[in-house]
Design a protein around this motif. Structure first.
Motif, PDB file in Angstrom:
ATOM      1  N   ASP A 246       0.750  -1.547   0.202  1.00 18.58           N
ATOM      2  CA  ASP A 246       0.225   0.098  -0.317  1.00 18.58           C
ATOM      3  C   ASP A 246       0.921   1.398  -0.030  1.00 18.58           C
ATOM      4  N   LEU A 247       1.786   1.062   1.085  1.00 18.30           N
ATOM      5  CA  LEU A 247       2.620   2.759   0.296  1.00 18.30           C
ATOM      6  C   LEU A 247       3.536   2.567  -0.361  1.00 18.30           C
ATOM      7  N   SER A 248       3.917   1.554  -0.861  1.00 14.87           N
ATOM      8  CA  SER A 248       4.656   1.350  -2.335  1.00 14.87           C
ATOM      9  C   SER A 248       3.285   2.487  -3.234  1.00 14.87           C
TER      10      SER A 248
ATOM     11  N   GLU B 163     -11.677   2.263  -2.676  1.00 17.71           N
ATOM     12  CA  GLU B 163     -11.986   2.251  -3.916  1.00 17.71           C
ATOM     13  C   GLU B 163      -9.562   2.245  -4.014  1.00 17.71           C
ATOM     14  N   ASP B 164      -9.114   2.481  -3.497  1.00 16.66           N
ATOM     15  CA  ASP B 164      -7.934   2.094  -3.226  1.00 16.66           C
ATOM     16  C   ASP B 164      -7.313   1.527  -2.731  1.00 16.66           C
ATOM     17  N   ALA B 165      -7.765   0.954  -1.012  1.00 14.59           N
ATOM     18  CA  ALA B 165      -7.475   0.105  -0.885  1.00 14.59           C
ATOM     19  C   ALA B 165      -7.832  -1.669  -1.819  1.00 14.59           C
ATOM     20  N   VAL B 166      -9.246  -1.220  -2.626  1.00 17.12           N
ATOM     21  CA  VAL B 166      -9.204  -2.774  -3.651  1.00 17.12           C
ATOM     22  C   VAL B 166      -7.463  -2.821  -4.458  1.00 17.12           C
ATOM     23  N   LYS B 167      -7.124  -2.004  -4.597  1.00 14.06           N
ATOM     24  CA  LYS B 167      -6.226  -1.448  -5.557  1.00 14.06           C
ATOM     25  C   LYS B 167      -4.748  -2.821  -5.304  1.00 14.06           C
ATOM     26  N   THR B 168      -4.603  -1.662  -3.630  1.00 15.59           N
ATOM     27  CA  THR B 168      -3.423  -2.233  -2.897  1.00 15.59           C
ATOM     28  C   THR B 168      -3.908  -4.407  -2.980  1.00 15.59           C
ATOM     29  N   TYR B 169      -4.318  -4.359  -2.721  1.00 14.49           N
ATOM     30  CA  TYR B 169      -5.131  -5.966  -2.729  1.00 14.49           C
ATOM     31  C   TYR B 169      -5.084  -6.870  -3.816  1.00 14.49           C
ATOM     32  N   GLU B 170      -5.433  -5.688  -4.673  1.00  9.46           N
ATOM     33  CA  GLU B 170      -5.291  -6.385  -6.635  1.00  9.46           C
ATOM     34  C   GLU B 170      -4.054  -6.171  -6.451  1.00  9.46           C
TER      35      GLU B 170
END
Ligand code: NAD
Length: 397
Positions: A213-215, A366-373
């Motif tokens: 996520d930080l990345s 939605e941003d956290a979903v991208k990290t999950y992806e």
């Protein structure tokens, strides 16, 4: 004026643990003081929820819990909470298998959004343990219902990370790359479910997720097909761990965790990301570092989870400062509590509402979903490489 909060999950993230600094209820108590009103605790494990409530009622924080009731489901809470006891914010600290989807039993946030319209949600990471498609459907539903949601990627709220962001902004820098290194001390990690990638998601989806996520926070969107990864599997010679304090034979071999994952990817901006996650150290202290590179700069955050993270900034020298054309500045970031800041921000945003306050939430759903992806992409890339590798090579026994 009180601020009503519903706690979902009576476990470690909400009520504390000897393993780490997380303890949302304690931060809520210190943020809101006498204004805090915990209206309920939802947990199917009723004994645990009752014990958590009893502990609070016997503590200095008791006034915040006098109206609190224990429920085993969201539906029970919805049937009981009305009027002055409606929650303004629900803290969702249940395990990821219970959320991040619209499938019954895995749809905790949607149940909350429907039962308590107008209630904001603070959801723990990772957003799910299920398919990413389900998370996108949840995100669409939140958007439709205008639900205010923040996700528990607390490192985004740390002073050091915000300082790094500011340096990049003030100097108009283009991030060239990120390098995240997470070396875990495994000796006291004894929860069997954590060592089973079916139940925990594995070390990247569950643990390195904070660094992925930080990345993304610094590098932006990742080109998912560019992700490549190699792993050291549990049954390879370099993957033997000698200090395990649990019986790994209870975990089926195909579900055991890789000991090391080394991944790289391209960001849509053209920058490059690197992640190294290792399960190797004994004792209790982890070794973690996160670096960002840009022309003239190396920003290094050392031990972001620890009680005294260090930010080391190498930047170009200033003309007239002497022969050296570089500068290294090291700042100790004691007295910072990103867990407090993330919840404090959520409460402020709910209290203020309207206008542009939503932008203060640094980790929207939605941003956290991208990290999950991204974390799943890394996990799958590692597993695929390993399958190809073991098809070609056989080790001496
Ligand atoms: N941000 C961080 O650093 C951090 C730290 C610890 C945990 N977490 C996250 O918090 C989440 C919870 O972790 P934990 O350590 O508290 O787990 P835990 O197992 O200690 O507690 C989870 C609790 O949720 C309850 N639960 C299960 N299904 C539920 C449901 N449908 N509704 C309500 N409650 C339900 C369980 O009975 C249990 O009591 C995980 O996603 C974890 O990754 C984040």
């Amino acid at each position: 004026m009180t601020f009503n909060i519903l706690l979902v999950g009576a476990g470690e993230i909400n009520f504390g643990s000897v393993e780490g600094p997380w303890n949302h209820s304690r931060r809520l108590e210190s943020k809101l003081g006498l204004a805090l009103c915990i209206v309920g605790i939802v947990d199917p494990y009723q004994t645990r929820a009752n014990a958590a409530l009893e502990g609070k009622l016997a503590s200095d924080a008791a006034p915040a819990y006098v109206s609190c009731k224990v429920f085993s489901t969201v539906a029970e809470a919805a049937a009981s909470l009305a009027g002055e006891l409606l929650p303004q914010l629900a803290i969702v600290g249940a395990p990821p298998f219970a959320r991040g989807s619209d499938i019954p039993g895995k749809d905790l946030e949607l149940q909350l959004a429907i039962a308590f319209p107008g209630c904001a949600l603070f959801v723990e990471k990772p957003v799910s343990s299920d398919h990413v498609d389900g998370c996108w459907r949840v995100a669409a539903e939140f958007e439709k219902r205008r639900v205010l949601v923040g996700v528990g990627y607390m490192l985004r709220y740390s002073k050091a990370v915000q300082m790094m962001k500011q340096i990049i902004k003030e100097n108009n820098l283009a991030v060239m790359g990120t390098n995240a290194r997470y070396v875990m001390a495994y000796e006291w990690a004894r929860k069997l479910s954590w060592w089973n990638k079916d139940s925990s998601g594995g070390p990247i989806v569950e643990q390195a997720t904070h660094f992925c996520d930080l990345s993304r926070y610094f590098g932006g969107d990742v080109v998912l097909p560019s992700v490549s990864a190699q792993i050291v599997a549990h049954d390879e010679v370099p993957g033997v761990l000698s200090a395990k304090r649990f019986d790994e034979s209870l975990v089926p071999p195909e579900k055991r965790l890789p000991r090391m994952t080394s991944a790289t990817w391209k960001y849509a901006s053209g920058a490059v990301g690197t992640l190294t996650h290792v399960i190797a150290l004994h004792g209790t202290t982890y070794d973690t570092e996160f670096e960002v590179y840009a022309d003239g700069y190396r920003l290094k955050l050392i031990d972001p989870y620890g009680s005294a993270p260090v930010l080391s900034i190498r930047r170009p020298g200033v003309v007239g400062e002497g022969p050296a054309c570089d500068h290294n500045i090291v700042t100790n970031m004691r007295q910072d509590d990103p867990f407090y800041t993330e919840l404090s921000t959520m409460i402020d945003v709910v209290s203020e509402s309207g206008g542009n306050v939503r932008s203060k939430i640094l980790s929207p759903y939605e941003d956290a979903v991208k990290t999950y992806e991204l974390t799943w992409q890394i996990r799958r890339a590692g597993e695929n490489s390993e399958r190809q590798f073991s098809a070609r090579i056989s080790y001496p026994q």
